[in-house]
Design a protein around this motif. Structure first.
Motif, mmCIF file in Angstrom:
data_model
loop_
_atom_site.group_PDB
_atom_site.id
_atom_site.type_symbol
_atom_site.label_atom_id
_atom_site.label_comp_id
_atom_site.label_asym_id
_atom_site.label_seq_id
_atom_site.Cartn_x
_atom_site.Cartn_y
_atom_site.Cartn_z
ATOM 1 N N GLN A 121 0.850 -1.189 0.000
ATOM 2 C CA GLN A 121 0.000 0.000 0.000
ATOM 3 C C GLN A 121 0.883 1.234 0.000
ATOM 4 N N TYR A 122 0.480 2.224 -0.775
ATOM 5 C CA TYR A 122 1.223 3.463 -0.881
ATOM 6 C C TYR A 122 0.265 4.636 -0.771
ATOM 7 N N GLN A 123 0.843 5.821 -0.637
ATOM 8 C CA GLN A 123 0.063 7.040 -0.739
ATOM 9 C C GLN A 123 0.366 7.674 -2.086
ATOM 10 N N PRO A 124 -0.642 8.008 -2.868
ATOM 11 C CA PRO A 124 -0.369 8.705 -4.123
ATOM 12 C C PRO A 124 0.277 10.059 -3.838
ATOM 13 N N THR A 125 0.921 10.612 -4.837
ATOM 14 C CA THR A 125 1.510 11.936 -4.711
ATOM 15 C C THR A 125 0.440 12.994 -4.927
ATOM 16 N N VAL A 126 0.382 13.969 -4.043
ATOM 17 C CA VAL A 126 -0.548 15.085 -4.165
ATOM 18 C C VAL A 126 0.271 16.369 -4.224
ATOM 19 N N ALA A 127 0.170 17.099 -5.340
ATOM 20 C CA ALA A 127 0.929 18.336 -5.519
ATOM 21 C C ALA A 127 0.316 19.128 -6.663
ATOM 22 N N LEU A 403 2.253 0.035 10.935
ATOM 23 C CA LEU A 403 2.292 1.478 10.746
ATOM 24 C C LEU A 403 2.051 1.835 9.285
ATOM 25 N N PHE A 404 1.073 2.719 9.029
ATOM 26 C CA PHE A 404 0.808 3.163 7.668
ATOM 27 C C PHE A 404 1.002 4.660 7.501
ATOM 28 N N ASP A 405 0.395 5.468 8.379
ATOM 29 C CA ASP A 405 0.431 6.909 8.155
ATOM 30 C C ASP A 405 0.123 7.632 9.448
ATOM 31 N N PHE A 420 -2.728 -0.476 9.776
ATOM 32 C CA PHE A 420 -3.504 -1.283 8.839
ATOM 33 C C PHE A 420 -3.034 -2.729 8.900
ATOM 34 N N GLY A 421 -4.002 -3.668 8.935
ATOM 35 C CA GLY A 421 -3.670 -5.087 8.934
ATOM 36 C C GLY A 421 -4.920 -5.924 8.847
ATOM 37 N N GLY A 422 -4.840 -7.070 8.169
ATOM 38 C CA GLY A 422 -6.000 -7.945 8.055
ATOM 39 C C GLY A 422 -7.190 -7.269 7.418
ATOM 40 N N GLU A 423 -6.919 -6.390 6.415
ATOM 41 C CA GLU A 423 -7.979 -5.657 5.709
ATOM 42 C C GLU A 423 -8.762 -4.744 6.641
ATOM 43 N N ALA A 436 -11.091 5.358 15.973
ATOM 44 C CA ALA A 436 -11.936 4.729 14.969
ATOM 45 C C ALA A 436 -11.320 3.393 14.588
ATOM 46 N N SER A 437 -12.164 2.484 14.107
ATOM 47 C CA SER A 437 -11.716 1.193 13.606
ATOM 48 C C SER A 437 -12.748 0.724 12.592
ATOM 49 N N PHE A 438 -12.285 0.346 11.392
ATOM 50 C CA PHE A 438 -13.236 -0.032 10.346
ATOM 51 C C PHE A 438 -12.523 -0.854 9.272
ATOM 52 N N PRO A 439 -13.273 -1.637 8.475
ATOM 53 C CA PRO A 439 -12.657 -2.424 7.408
ATOM 54 C C PRO A 439 -12.135 -1.537 6.295
ATOM 55 N N LEU A 440 -11.348 -2.129 5.415
ATOM 56 C CA LEU A 440 -10.672 -1.380 4.364
ATOM 57 C C LEU A 440 -11.636 -0.569 3.524
#
Length: 448
Positions: A121-127, A403-405, A420-423, A436-440
């Motif tokens: 998983q990545y973060q797209p570039t925003v600029a 760790l994601f963000d 993020f883990g296990g969708e 908060a906690s929620f599915p993907l």
């Protein structure tokens, strides 16, 4: 399908964003000092500019606000099964609003089918690439662009594609002003497949077709077959973006200094950093200068390789002491302290805290997160450290949240931590408390 937008601009205060956690690094090691967690209370640095968020500080947490409603949004790119999706979870006063999640599919984004993708998983570039005052979205190794506008980027709006020379790209380019001329540039790593790869710098401003003003290629000084992560920031306060890259402990992290008198705007030779597998920067001691942290867990990428009988560590260079690296050790032997890093201000005191992941077996995905509080007398070497661990059951055992963000998704001026883990997502306040906690993705978007 439309990108969820408000009537406001796509991003009210334009900032540059990208893929892995934004990072920066610095020069060679001159001296080391080891600090372990103490039992003393946290004491402010004398004269520190750390101030509560409700004080006179006029800066805000740099979280991308995609729909212009004043709340940062959680944005991530999912590459799997040879397909690319972008998932947007809009922010709100309650944090990321799972019920308003939107999935932008590969067809929505116009990403071609022949791109190279992984299962990360990545973060797209925003600029703002075309300098029209609206932020643009750059997605995948195809560098597909969804152009911004007064109502934000729209799937049925203008698209473009940044022309990358040749092939061998694995992630979207990252953004920064590498030559310090005031225009946003892009940088990306290219694997030649025939030996040493290249760094490709695309100079701004960009045309609506995606074409840059100029393209410059420079040698990439890492071993053959490496796919280094690129991170951008300003380590020396010269207003030109510096470029750090790291791949694994096989190659030490490297730093190219921006603002150089070269075609790319980057220094001809990179500087070696302490050995490690990731880099991040932030103002941890509250002196107004950027500090640099390099993590080294000593855990191999392949679980069958035994971990050395030692603790993981984070090497920190404080801006006020540019010739000294401080070593912070954590966890137990073999626990992999330092496998991932991020920085953000979780308690609103105006100083950045350091998020450190512990991962004993990387392929198994086991993980624990510790948050080291910044702004103390000895920076990141002091208590309290806050530990967080989240897991979900699965067919092959529990899956841990990694760790994601970090970002301010509820608009209160204090950062939150996304695992993020296990969708599944967990949004915590940095002190092991779930916000908060929620599915993907929501059920209505599953499989979109």
């Amino acid at each position: 399908m439309h990108f969820p937008t408000a009537d406001g601009p796509f991003l009210r205060h334009l900032r540059v964003w990208h893929a892995v956690v934004t990072s920066l690094a610095v020069v060679a090691v001159v001296a080391f000092r080891v600090l372990l967690p103490s039992d003393d209370g946290v004491r402010s640095v004398p004269g520190s500019p750390c101030r509560p968020v409700d004080s006179a500080r006029d800066d805000t947490l740099p979280t991308p606000d995609l729909d212009g409603d004043g709340f940062g949004d959680l944005v991530h790119e999912i590459s799997r099964s040879l397909k690319v999706d972008v998932v947007v979870v809009p922010g709100s006063e309650r944090g990321p609003d799972h019920d308003r999640t939107t999935v932008l599919t590969q067809d929505d984004l116009g990403v071609p089918d022949d791109i190279q993708v992984g299962d990360d998983q990545y973060q797209p570039t925003v600029a703002d690439l075309d300098e029209d005052g609206h932020a643009d979205l750059v997605v995948s190794s195809a560098a597909q662009v969804l152009w911004g506008g007064p109502k934000g980027p729209r799937v049925d709006g203008p698209h473009g594609r940044v022309p990358l020379p040749g092939s061998g790209y694995h992630t979207a380019p990252i953004a920064g002003d590498f030559d310090g001329d005031g225009h946003t540039d892009l940088a990306v790593s290219k694997d030649s497949g025939e030996g040493q790869g290249e760094l490709v710098v695309l100079k701004g401003p960009f045309k609506r077709s995606g074409a840059p003003a100029r393209t410059v290629k420079i040698p990439r000084p890492v071993h053959e077959g490496a796919t280094p992560v690129l991170v951008a920031g300003d380590a020396n306060d010269d207003r030109a973006t510096d470029l750090a890259l790291y791949d694994s402990p096989w190659d030490p992290p490297l730093l190219f200094t921006g603002g150089a008198h070269t075609a790319a705007g980057l220094s001809k030779e990179p500087e070696r950093l302490p050995e490690g597998e990731n880099v991040v920067f932030g103002d941890f001691d509250g002196d107004g200068r950027q500090d640099v942290a390099v993590g080294r867990s000593f855990v191999d990428s392949y679980d069958e390789v035994d971990t050395p009988h030692r603790r993981g560590r984070v090497s920190v260079r404080y801006g006020k002491e540019p010739d000294e690296w401080v070593t912070v050790e954590g966890g137990d032997l073999h626990e992999g302290f330092g496998s991932k890093l991020a920085s953000a201000d979780f308690n609103g005191d105006g100083c950045d805290d350091l998020v450190v992941q512990l991962t004993a077996k990387k392929e198994e995905g086991d993980a624990r997160i510790e948050v080291l509080r910044g702004g103390s007398e000895f920076g990141l070497g002091s208590q309290p450290w806050r530990a967080t661990k989240r897991s979900v059951p699965g067919d092959d055992g529990a899956g841990d949240g990694t760790l994601f963000d970090t970002g301010d998704w509820d608009g209160d001026g204090r950062a939150e931590l996304a695992l993020f883990g296990g969708e599944r997502w967990w949004i915590t306040d940095g002190t092991d408390h779930d916000e908060a906690s929620f599915p993907l993705t929501p059920r209505r978007n599953q499989g979109a």
